[in-house]
Design a protein around this motif. Sequence first.
Motif, short mmCIF file in Angstrom:
data_model
loop_
_atom_site.label_atom_id
_atom_site.label_comp_id
_atom_site.label_asym_id
_atom_site.label_seq_id
_atom_site.Cartn_x
_atom_site.Cartn_y
_atom_site.Cartn_z
N ALA A 100 28.58 3.25 -49.22
CA ALA A 100 29.24 2.56 -48.10
C ALA A 100 28.23 1.84 -47.22
O ALA A 100 28.44 0.68 -46.82
CB ALA A 100 30.02 3.58 -47.28
N GLY A 101 27.10 2.48 -46.92
CA GLY A 101 26.11 1.87 -46.04
C GLY A 101 25.38 0.71 -46.68
O GLY A 101 25.10 -0.30 -46.02
N PHE A 157 25.10 9.91 -43.53
CA PHE A 157 24.24 9.20 -44.47
C PHE A 157 24.49 7.70 -44.42
O PHE A 157 23.56 6.91 -44.56
CB PHE A 157 24.46 9.72 -45.89
CG PHE A 157 23.97 11.13 -46.10
CD1 PHE A 157 22.75 11.55 -45.58
CD2 PHE A 157 24.72 12.05 -46.80
CE1 PHE A 157 22.30 12.84 -45.76
CE2 PHE A 157 24.28 13.34 -47.00
CZ PHE A 157 23.06 13.75 -46.47
N ARG A 158 25.72 7.32 -44.21
CA ARG A 158 26.05 5.89 -44.12
C ARG A 158 25.31 5.25 -42.94
O ARG A 158 24.73 4.16 -43.07
CB ARG A 158 27.56 5.74 -43.96
CG ARG A 158 28.04 4.31 -43.87
CD ARG A 158 28.39 3.95 -42.44
NE ARG A 158 28.87 2.59 -42.32
CZ ARG A 158 29.01 1.97 -41.15
NH1 ARG A 158 28.70 2.57 -40.02
NH2 ARG A 158 29.45 0.71 -41.12
N SER A 159 25.30 5.94 -41.77
CA SER A 159 24.60 5.38 -40.61
C SER A 159 23.10 5.31 -40.85
O SER A 159 22.43 4.36 -40.41
CB SER A 159 24.90 6.24 -39.37
OG SER A 159 24.38 7.54 -39.53
N MET A 160 22.54 6.28 -41.57
CA MET A 160 21.11 6.25 -41.89
C MET A 160 20.78 5.07 -42.80
O MET A 160 19.79 4.36 -42.59
CB MET A 160 20.69 7.55 -42.58
CG MET A 160 20.76 8.78 -41.71
SD MET A 160 20.28 10.24 -42.66
CE MET A 160 20.62 11.53 -41.44
N VAL A 161 21.61 4.88 -43.81
CA VAL A 161 21.36 3.79 -44.77
C VAL A 161 21.50 2.44 -44.09
O VAL A 161 20.71 1.52 -44.35
CB VAL A 161 22.32 3.91 -45.97
CG1 VAL A 161 22.24 2.67 -46.86
CG2 VAL A 161 22.01 5.16 -46.79
N VAL A 162 22.49 2.30 -43.20
CA VAL A 162 22.69 1.03 -42.49
C VAL A 162 21.45 0.68 -41.67
O VAL A 162 21.02 -0.49 -41.63
CB VAL A 162 23.94 1.10 -41.59
CG1 VAL A 162 23.98 -0.09 -40.63
CG2 VAL A 162 25.20 1.12 -42.43
N SER A 163 20.87 1.68 -41.01
CA SER A 163 19.67 1.42 -40.21
C SER A 163 18.45 1.16 -41.10
O SER A 163 17.57 0.36 -40.75
CB SER A 163 19.39 2.59 -39.27
OG SER A 163 19.13 3.78 -40.01
N LEU A 164 18.39 1.82 -42.25
CA LEU A 164 17.23 1.66 -43.14
C LEU A 164 17.23 0.32 -43.86
O LEU A 164 16.16 -0.27 -44.07
CB LEU A 164 17.21 2.79 -44.17
CG LEU A 164 16.63 4.13 -43.74
CD1 LEU A 164 16.81 5.16 -44.85
CD2 LEU A 164 15.15 4.00 -43.38
#
Length: 277
Positions: A100-101, A157-164
Motif C-alpha cells: 500500500a505504501g 508499515f504503510r506510513s513507514m514506507v511512505v516516508s522512506l
Amino acid sequence: MIPHIRTVLKGQKTITVCSVILLVFAIITVLAPWISPHDPIKVNVAMKLKPPCTEHLLGTDHLGRDNLSRLLHGARISLGFAFLIFVSSIGIGLIVGTIAGYKGGWIDTVLMRFCEGVMAFPNLVLVLGIVGVFGPGLIQVVLALMLVQWVYYARMFRSMVVSLKERNFIIAARISGSSQWKIIKQHMIPNILPPILVMGTLEMGWAIMDISALSFLGLGIQPPTPEWGAMIHEGKGFIRSHPELMLYPGLMILFVVITFNVLGEALSERFGVKRRF
C-alpha cells in the motif's frame, strides 16, 4: 557523554537479562514433554488437592493432576501460539503495508479503507464474533486474533514506507534502474526491522494475555489440555481453599508479559522507536 554511555550500558544489560529469561522459557516449551515429572492430563482423584511434596513439587489440582507438569506444558500453548500470532499478524501487516505504501494510488486507498473498517470495531468484539461463528477452540481463537491484529501493523508499515520512499537513497536506487522488489528488499525492509523487533516483543505480551483471557472465558483451549488461562478458569472454584491453583498460572502470565514489555521498552529506547501501545 558519560551519562549517555551509562544509559546505553544499562539498556544493554536489561536486554540481555530479559533475553536470557525468555530463552529459558523457550527451552521449557521445547523440552516440556521430557522435563515434566508427570503426565499433565492424567487424573488421579486419590491425590487431588495435595500440598507440595517431593513427588509433586507444586502440589496437585482438583483432579489430582500435577501442577508443575501442567504449568510446563501450558507454556507450550501460551508461548507457542502467541509467537504464531505475532509472526502471522506482523507478516501479513508487513506485506499489505509495504504494498500500500509503495504502490499508492487506488491500491493504497482500498487496502487502508479496509483496515480502517476493521479498526472501527473493538478488538474483543470482533474476536468474540469470529469465535462465535466458528465455535470455541484454540485454533479459532488464534485465527481470530491474527485476522484482527494485522491491520494495525499494516497501517504502521504503510506510513513507514511512505516516508522512506521519498528519501534520497530510495530515489537514487529507483533512478539507477533497481527493480521495485530489489528496492523493497534491500532498502525498505532493513530500515523497518528495528520497529518490527520492538513491536514483536510487545505483541507477544498482548497475544499471551489475549489467549489466556479467552481460554479463561472458555472460548480458547478446551479441557483437559493445559493452558495458563484455562488453569486459572479451572482453579477459580477453589479460590478460597486452594488459591495456588489460580496463583501459579497467574504469576507465570504476569512474569512473562512483564519480561516482554521490559524488553520492548529497552529495545525502543535502544533503537529510538515509539511504542504503538
